[in-house]
Design a protein around this motif. Structure first.
Motif, PDB file in Angstrom:
ATOM      1  N   ALA A   1     -16.214 -14.882   6.880  1.00 26.47           N
ATOM      2  CA  ALA A   1     -15.743 -14.771   5.835  1.00 26.47           C
ATOM      3  C   ALA A   1     -15.541 -13.752   4.788  1.00 26.47           C
ATOM      4  O   ALA A   1     -14.843 -13.265   4.728  1.00 26.47           O
ATOM      5  CB  ALA A   1     -15.456 -16.027   5.090  1.00 26.47           C
ATOM      6  N   SER A   2     -16.561 -13.353   4.921  1.00 25.80           N
ATOM      7  CA  SER A   2     -17.346 -12.043   4.318  1.00 25.80           C
ATOM      8  C   SER A   2     -16.505 -10.861   5.187  1.00 25.80           C
ATOM      9  O   SER A   2     -16.167  -9.838   4.267  1.00 25.80           O
ATOM     10  CB  SER A   2     -18.503 -11.787   3.969  1.00 25.80           C
ATOM     11  OG  SER A   2     -19.151 -13.049   3.212  1.00 25.80           O
ATOM     12  N   ARG A   3     -16.647 -11.268   6.165  1.00 22.50           N
ATOM     13  CA  ARG A   3     -16.044 -10.214   7.191  1.00 22.50           C
ATOM     14  C   ARG A   3     -14.595  -9.598   6.661  1.00 22.50           C
ATOM     15  O   ARG A   3     -14.066  -8.325   6.234  1.00 22.50           O
ATOM     16  CB  ARG A   3     -16.666  -9.788   8.532  1.00 22.50           C
ATOM     17  CG  ARG A   3     -16.078  -8.590   9.452  1.00 22.50           C
ATOM     18  CD  ARG A   3     -16.885  -8.810  10.477  1.00 22.50           C
ATOM     19  NE  ARG A   3     -17.575  -9.806  11.034  1.00 22.50           N
ATOM     20  CZ  ARG A   3     -18.207 -10.388  12.158  1.00 22.50           C
ATOM     21  NH1 ARG A   3     -17.473 -10.050  12.927  1.00 22.50           N
ATOM     22  NH2 ARG A   3     -19.371 -10.911  12.429  1.00 22.50           N
TER      23      ARG A   3
ATOM     24  N   LYS B   1      -6.810 -12.267  12.487  1.00 22.34           N
ATOM     25  CA  LYS B   1      -7.184 -13.802  12.583  1.00 22.34           C
ATOM     26  C   LYS B   1      -6.637 -13.496  14.031  1.00 22.34           C
ATOM     27  O   LYS B   1      -7.884 -14.439  14.603  1.00 22.34           O
ATOM     28  CB  LYS B   1      -5.638 -14.384  12.595  1.00 22.34           C
ATOM     29  CG  LYS B   1      -5.359 -15.701  12.864  1.00 22.34           C
ATOM     30  CD  LYS B   1      -3.745 -17.090  12.711  1.00 22.34           C
ATOM     31  CE  LYS B   1      -4.291 -18.107  13.607  1.00 22.34           C
ATOM     32  NZ  LYS B   1      -3.320 -18.324  12.811  1.00 22.34           N
ATOM     33  N   ARG B   2      -6.203 -12.299  15.348  1.00 24.29           N
ATOM     34  CA  ARG B   2      -7.181 -11.968  16.596  1.00 24.29           C
ATOM     35  C   ARG B   2      -7.548 -12.126  16.867  1.00 24.29           C
ATOM     36  O   ARG B   2      -9.231 -12.217  17.049  1.00 24.29           O
ATOM     37  CB  ARG B   2      -6.057 -11.659  17.251  1.00 24.29           C
ATOM     38  CG  ARG B   2      -4.532 -12.002  17.234  1.00 24.29           C
ATOM     39  CD  ARG B   2      -3.737 -10.666  18.330  1.00 24.29           C
ATOM     40  NE  ARG B   2      -3.575  -9.492  18.046  1.00 24.29           N
ATOM     41  CZ  ARG B   2      -2.901  -9.318  17.307  1.00 24.29           C
ATOM     42  NH1 ARG B   2      -0.983 -10.112  17.451  1.00 24.29           N
ATOM     43  NH2 ARG B   2      -2.260  -8.062  16.705  1.00 24.29           N
ATOM     44  N   GLU B   3      -8.656 -11.410  15.355  1.00 27.27           N
ATOM     45  CA  GLU B   3     -10.366 -11.282  15.453  1.00 27.27           C
ATOM     46  C   GLU B   3     -11.355 -11.826  15.389  1.00 27.27           C
ATOM     47  O   GLU B   3     -11.757 -11.761  15.736  1.00 27.27           O
ATOM     48  CB  GLU B   3     -10.493  -9.964  15.149  1.00 27.27           C
ATOM     49  CG  GLU B   3      -9.367  -8.151  15.174  1.00 27.27           C
ATOM     50  CD  GLU B   3      -9.497  -7.330  14.073  1.00 27.27           C
ATOM     51  OE1 GLU B   3     -10.628  -7.512  13.330  1.00 27.27           O
ATOM     52  OE2 GLU B   3      -9.873  -6.079  14.192  1.00 27.27           O
ATOM     53  N   LEU B   4     -11.148 -12.848  14.593  1.00 34.58           N
ATOM     54  CA  LEU B   4     -12.201 -13.967  14.046  1.00 34.58           C
ATOM     55  C   LEU B   4     -11.301 -15.475  15.309  1.00 34.58           C
ATOM     56  O   LEU B   4     -12.839 -15.521  15.435  1.00 34.58           O
ATOM     57  CB  LEU B   4     -11.441 -14.784  12.694  1.00 34.58           C
ATOM     58  CG  LEU B   4     -11.377 -13.456  11.612  1.00 34.58           C
ATOM     59  CD1 LEU B   4     -10.467 -14.433  10.411  1.00 34.58           C
ATOM     60  CD2 LEU B   4     -13.028 -13.235  11.208  1.00 34.58           C
TER      61      LEU B   4
ATOM     62  N   ALA C   1      -7.319 -20.532   8.797  1.00 36.75           N
ATOM     63  CA  ALA C   1      -8.723 -21.019   7.247  1.00 36.75           C
ATOM     64  C   ALA C   1      -9.060 -19.276   6.460  1.00 36.75           C
ATOM     65  O   ALA C   1      -9.171 -19.845   5.206  1.00 36.75           O
ATOM     66  CB  ALA C   1      -8.985 -21.857   7.312  1.00 36.75           C
ATOM     67  N   ILE C   2      -9.833 -19.159   7.741  1.00 36.00           N
ATOM     68  CA  ILE C   2     -10.635 -17.895   7.014  1.00 36.00           C
ATOM     69  C   ILE C   2      -9.609 -16.626   6.670  1.00 36.00           C
ATOM     70  O   ILE C   2      -9.312 -16.535   5.033  1.00 36.00           O
ATOM     71  CB  ILE C   2     -11.475 -17.542   7.535  1.00 36.00           C
ATOM     72  CG1 ILE C   2     -12.782 -17.962   8.075  1.00 36.00           C
ATOM     73  CG2 ILE C   2     -12.313 -16.069   7.340  1.00 36.00           C
ATOM     74  CD1 ILE C   2     -13.362 -18.380   9.362  1.00 36.00           C
ATOM     75  N   THR C   3      -8.583 -16.340   6.766  1.00 34.85           N
ATOM     76  CA  THR C   3      -8.110 -15.096   6.807  1.00 34.85           C
ATOM     77  C   THR C   3      -7.238 -16.168   5.346  1.00 34.85           C
ATOM     78  O   THR C   3      -6.622 -15.299   4.338  1.00 34.85           O
ATOM     79  CB  THR C   3      -7.065 -14.900   7.341  1.00 34.85           C
ATOM     80  OG1 THR C   3      -6.098 -16.065   8.159  1.00 34.85           O
ATOM     81  CG2 THR C   3      -7.239 -14.111   8.544  1.00 34.85           C
ATOM     82  N   LYS C   4      -6.714 -17.618   5.594  1.00 31.15           N
ATOM     83  CA  LYS C   4      -5.416 -17.850   3.881  1.00 31.15           C
ATOM     84  C   LYS C   4      -6.897 -17.803   3.131  1.00 31.15           C
ATOM     85  O   LYS C   4      -6.046 -17.142   1.571  1.00 31.15           O
ATOM     86  CB  LYS C   4      -5.310 -19.147   4.246  1.00 31.15           C
ATOM     87  CG  LYS C   4      -4.323 -19.417   3.180  1.00 31.15           C
ATOM     88  CD  LYS C   4      -3.735 -20.401   3.777  1.00 31.15           C
ATOM     89  CE  LYS C   4      -3.399 -21.652   2.393  1.00 31.15           C
ATOM     90  NZ  LYS C   4      -3.377 -21.492   1.676  1.00 31.15           N
TER      91      LYS C   4
ATOM     92  N   VAL D   1     -16.490 -10.911  -5.447  1.00 29.02           N
ATOM     93  CA  VAL D   1     -17.621 -11.152  -5.003  1.00 29.02           C
ATOM     94  C   VAL D   1     -18.075 -12.342  -4.556  1.00 29.02           C
ATOM     95  O   VAL D   1     -17.554 -13.292  -4.843  1.00 29.02           O
ATOM     96  CB  VAL D   1     -19.296 -10.665  -6.204  1.00 29.02           C
ATOM     97  CG1 VAL D   1     -20.319 -11.334  -5.798  1.00 29.02           C
ATOM     98  CG2 VAL D   1     -18.919  -9.211  -6.934  1.00 29.02           C
ATOM     99  N   ARG D   2     -18.195 -12.397  -3.120  1.00 27.11           N
ATOM    100  CA  ARG D   2     -18.577 -14.240  -2.693  1.00 27.11           C
ATOM    101  C   ARG D   2     -19.649 -14.369  -2.862  1.00 27.11           C
ATOM    102  O   ARG D   2     -20.873 -13.876  -2.877  1.00 27.11           O
ATOM    103  CB  ARG D   2     -18.550 -13.946  -1.194  1.00 27.11           C
ATOM    104  CG  ARG D   2     -17.028 -13.130  -0.271  1.00 27.11           C
ATOM    105  CD  ARG D   2     -16.943 -14.221   1.524  1.00 27.11           C
ATOM    106  NE  ARG D   2     -16.968 -15.156   0.916  1.00 27.11           N
ATOM    107  CZ  ARG D   2     -17.856 -15.729   1.601  1.00 27.11           C
ATOM    108  NH1 ARG D   2     -18.642 -15.540   2.185  1.00 27.11           N
ATOM    109  NH2 ARG D   2     -17.427 -17.241   1.629  1.00 27.11           N
TER     110      ARG D   2
END
Length: 542
Positions: free
Chosen positions: A47-49, A70-73, A84-87, A169-170
């Motif tokens: 998620a940070s990346r 999304k394809r990379e994750l 979920a991460i990209t959204k 800042v995450r």
């Protein structure tokens, strides 16, 4: 009246668009905790990346860039985890963008105020709507330096806004700054590191309608069984089929549990988030879903049974019940709360006060609560009230946003409608027209109680003043009823009593004329009163 701003019309507040409930994950084994930690740490790194990539794209982001991320994750997690991460990254970028816009507006308001006050002569008094000049040359010079600092800051933030650059800042900027003040925060470096890592974990998944129990990634069965679809690199930790891990503990949602169970049984979408509270060393799961769109009732329908006007303050809610004509009924009510201490204590105090308010409204048979549509964004600036520190602290302490959000959500469950009114002059006019008349030897009416009446009457569309001016022709009801909130036939209305036929004296009963017409006169005075006087014809003389 000259100098008064135009008042906005009252409106019905829309109900909540979603529902969120939380419960604790109990009876977890050491293996369960270790699996949750590894899943959260792995997905948190992804998620940070991804958030870094989203911020780098800025305003040039489009659907194609989203698909590439999304394809990379997907190979290092799964298709649903990647979605979920990209959204979440996109939502966090949009939130930071809105915060930057609000910061620009705040800086612009401060710059305008400083420029206005610096242009005035020293010592010039201000008015209700605009502050005056500064008291001394020293203060003027200090504010001039602050103006240059704010202008430089505004210029930098505007440049970032035009370029689409946001600062995110995450884990939270506040917690990141605590790292440099561990002694003041009462933390050690290992304890801070534990909190920092837990805040940056990512264990949340959106729901999907039509899938089993409404979520394929984090699945909670109606009996409380929790299972997680593990990312591809952690598939060796699975203890169930299809790369899933089933937790030992069971969960139950005490608040709105039946509503959640109905959605899960019908395979409707439910989003889940699992997080760790390092202070208490507890694990929690949060379930959320969208509410169906409901039509808000019209304003006149909501006010059929009267209204309760509520005045929000820094330490209590002042409320008064008004009938359909705008008249206060009974005694005022006060619901105190204490907003000192941690956030959990403050939130509990607000919920407790609103619960008592809604219970009283339900017992009174009222279907509407009127509140002020408050926004203290411009009133809390130090440029406008620089020397009035206690006043700025008082305004900042009023939990307008938290109260409004909580009240809207809790009132929707009880069937009570929330009406927002313009807050202009409610305290001033309420104290002017209602505080003194409603104060007696057994009841002390405060300024806040009077303001609640003004708020309720404004929601009903009535003027705040108690009655309209009498006719100029004569001070009576000859030109119409004198009150603005009741009909002439309403019992107990404010105004003169209806006209009763007969003599208007205290010593003679109203039916004296009828009694005199039926009895026989027995005195000389009565006989003379019944005789007719006829003038004789004039004598004609030569």
């Amino acid at each position: 009246m000259a100098g008064l701003r135009e008042l906005a019309a009252p409106f019905v507040v829309c109900g909540p668009s979603g529902t969120t409930v939380r419960t604790r994950l109990k009876q977890l084994t050491d293996v369960d905790v270790e699996v949750l930690r590894q899943v959260g740490a792995h997905l948190g790194t992804l998620a940070s990346r991804d958030l870094k990539a989203r911020c780098r794209d800025g305003l040039g982001h489009d659907a194609g860039a989203w698909a590439v991320r999304k394809r990379e994750l997907t190979p290092v997690s799964s298709a649903r985890w990647a979605g979920a991460i990209t959204k979440a990254s996109h939502d966090q970028w949009a939130l930071a963008r809105r915060c930057a816009h609000a910061h620009i507006q705040s800086l612009e308001a401060g710059v305008r105020t400083l420029r206005h006050r610096l242009s005035l002569p020293l010592g010039q008094k201000g008015s209700k709507h605009a502050p005056g000049g500064y008291r001394s040359r020293r203060e003027w010079h200090a504010k001039a330096r602050r103006l240059h600092a704010l202008e430089d800051r505004l210029q930098r933030i505007r440049a970032d806004w035009d370029a689409g650059i946001v600062r995110v800042v995450r884990g939270g900027k506040r917690l990141a700054r605590v790292r440099h003040h561990l002694t003041d925060a009462g933390l050690t470096e290992p304890r801070w590191r534990e909190r920092w890592e837990a805040e940056r974990w990512f264990v949340q998944a959106d729901g999907e309608s039509g899938k089993r129990f409404g979520n394929e990634t984090i699945r909670i069965a109606p009996d409380g069984e929790v299972s997680i679809r593990l990312p591809a690199p952690l598939a060796h930790l699975a203890n169930a089929a299809h790369g899933r891990y089933v937790l030992t503990g069971r969960v139950t949602f005490a608040h709105r549990g039946q509503e959640w169970a109905d959605r899960v049984a019908a395979n409707r979408a439910v989003a889940y988030r699992i997080h760790h509270d390092t202070t208490r060393d507890r694990w929690y799961v949060t379930a959320s879903w969208q509410n169906p769109v409901t039509r808000t009732p019209p304003l006149n329908v909501a006010l059929v049974e009267g209204v309760i006007g509520v005045d929000m303050n820094a330490d209590h809610l002042a409320a008064w019940h008004l009938d359909t004509h705008g008249n206060p009924v009974g005694d005022p009510r006060r619901f105190p709360y204490d907003l000192t201490g941690p956030a959990t204590h403050r939130d509990a105090q607000v919920r407790h006060a609103l619960t008592r308010l809604l219970h009283w409204a339900t017992a009174s048979g009222v279907k509407a609560i009127a509140v002020e549509d408050l926004d203290f964004t411009a009133e809390k600036t130090r440029e406008k009230h620089g020397r009035q520190k206690r006043f700025r602290q008082l305004i900042s302490g009023i939990p307008t946003g938290r109260l409004r959000a909580r009240l809207t959500s809790m009132a929707d469950a009880t069937g009570i409608t929330i009406i927002a009114v313009d807050p202009a002059y409610t305290s001033q006019w309420g104290a002017q027209h209602w505080q003194k008349p409603l104060t007696s030897s057994t009841r002390r009416t405060t300024r806040h109680d009077a303001a609640s009446i003004a708020i309720g009457r404004r929601a009903q569309g009535y003027p705040i003043r108690r009655r309209t001016a009498p006719p100029r022709t004569h001070q009576s009801d000859g030109c119409g009823h004198r009150t603005a909130q009741a009909e002439p036939e309403t019992p107990g209305r404010e105004g003169p009593r209806p006209r009763i036929p007969g003599p208007r004296t205290r010593s003679v009963p109203p039916d004296t004329e009828r009694t005199r017409a039926t009895r026989t006169p027995n005195t000389v005075r009565d006989v003379r009163s019944k005789q007719e006087w006829v003038q004789d014809s004039l004598l004609l003389t030569e």
